[in-house]
Design a protein around this motif. Structure first.
Motif, mmCIF file in Angstrom:
data_model
loop_
_atom_site.group_PDB
_atom_site.id
_atom_site.type_symbol
_atom_site.label_atom_id
_atom_site.label_comp_id
_atom_site.label_asym_id
_atom_site.label_seq_id
_atom_site.Cartn_x
_atom_site.Cartn_y
_atom_site.Cartn_z
ATOM 1 N N ARG A 114 3.651 5.786 -2.501
ATOM 2 C CA ARG A 114 4.106 6.684 -3.508
ATOM 3 C C ARG A 114 4.369 7.942 -3.020
ATOM 4 O O ARG A 114 5.650 8.656 -3.293
ATOM 5 N N ILE A 115 3.381 8.710 -2.327
ATOM 6 C CA ILE A 115 3.609 9.977 -1.985
ATOM 7 C C ILE A 115 4.759 10.266 -1.016
ATOM 8 O O ILE A 115 5.584 10.961 -0.930
ATOM 9 N N TYR A 116 4.767 9.058 0.064
ATOM 10 C CA TYR A 116 5.855 9.043 0.919
ATOM 11 C C TYR A 116 7.332 8.825 0.366
ATOM 12 O O TYR A 116 8.147 9.484 0.824
ATOM 13 N N TYR A 158 6.485 -4.383 7.720
ATOM 14 C CA TYR A 158 7.127 -4.139 6.215
ATOM 15 C C TYR A 158 6.458 -4.617 5.208
ATOM 16 O O TYR A 158 6.506 -3.767 4.246
ATOM 17 N N LEU A 159 5.917 -5.725 5.224
ATOM 18 C CA LEU A 159 4.786 -6.137 4.186
ATOM 19 C C LEU A 159 3.775 -4.936 3.877
ATOM 20 O O LEU A 159 3.519 -4.687 2.871
ATOM 21 N N ASN A 160 3.211 -4.294 4.850
ATOM 22 C CA ASN A 160 2.264 -3.512 4.591
ATOM 23 C C ASN A 160 2.906 -1.964 3.993
ATOM 24 O O ASN A 160 2.084 -1.358 3.355
ATOM 25 N N ILE A 161 4.355 -1.991 3.923
ATOM 26 C CA ILE A 161 5.009 -0.761 3.298
ATOM 27 C C ILE A 161 5.607 -1.295 1.950
ATOM 28 O O ILE A 161 6.402 -0.479 1.530
ATOM 29 N N GLY A 162 5.272 -2.393 1.539
ATOM 30 C CA GLY A 162 5.748 -2.816 0.341
ATOM 31 C C GLY A 162 7.300 -3.635 0.260
ATOM 32 O O GLY A 162 7.811 -3.488 -0.815
ATOM 33 N N ILE A 163 7.529 -4.100 1.554
ATOM 34 C CA ILE A 163 8.995 -4.667 1.740
ATOM 35 C C ILE A 163 8.610 -6.180 1.946
ATOM 36 O O ILE A 163 7.871 -6.392 3.365
ATOM 37 N N GLU A 164 9.060 -6.951 1.362
ATOM 38 C CA GLU A 164 9.216 -8.469 1.473
ATOM 39 C C GLU A 164 10.348 -8.985 2.265
ATOM 40 O O GLU A 164 11.428 -8.690 1.789
ATOM 41 N N LEU A 165 10.175 -8.999 3.540
ATOM 42 C CA LEU A 165 11.200 -9.564 4.578
ATOM 43 C C LEU A 165 11.173 -10.693 5.136
ATOM 44 O O LEU A 165 10.129 -11.176 5.571
#
Length: 148
Positions: free
Chosen positions: A25-27, A78-85
């Motif tokens: 969120r901060i990023y 990407y999954l670790n940063i909230g992106i499902e790829l």
């Protein structure tokens, strides 16, 4: 955070003590506030270059040699940063869910894509280009891209 801060020439924020959700969120707020007034081609090149260097370093350190290892690492990253790829490099990619889509405008998303392109080029060890055809921030259900 650090590679983005270097690329845009702004001080970094400390995230390492925060939960993953709070750090994301901060990023997202940090990148939104620093990219919302537009970016020039020099900044896009710096963002892409910093991400490329990080991807290349990770490829060497993690000994990512074959295509399957690279793809699995990128999907996990990407999954670790909230992106499902899902998809292949090179090839078609579908971003089914993106944490950042609720924070970014289409213009900010386009600028932030310079990071995606750089990290994927560095990790894959291939020259190429990530091109988006559809984006969640533009009202699409998924982001669709091709890495050539």
């Amino acid at each position: 955070m650090n590679l983005t801060a270097r690329a845009i020439g702004k001080p970094s924020m400390r995230l390492w003590r925060l939960s993953n959700d709070e750090a994301l969120r901060i990023y997202a707020l940090y990148t939104r506030s620093n990219l919302q007034n537009g970016v020039d081609s020099a900044m896009l090149q710096r963002m892409n270059g910093e991400a490329f260097k990080m991807g290349r370093m990770l490829r060497r350190v993690l000994l990512l040699r074959n295509q399957n290892d690279v793809e699995q690492f990128i999907i996990g990253l990407y999954l670790n940063i909230g992106i499902e790829l899902e998809g292949h490099i090179p090839g078609n990619m579908c971003f089914r869910r993106c944490f950042f889509s609720k924070y970014y405008t289409p213009a900010i998303c386009l600028a932030a894509s310079a990071l995606d392109d750089g990290i994927m080029r560095g990790l894959s060890g291939r020259s190429g280009k990530l091109s988006f055809q559809k984006r969640i921030t533009e009202g699409c259900e998924n982001c669709l891209a091709v890495y050539r």
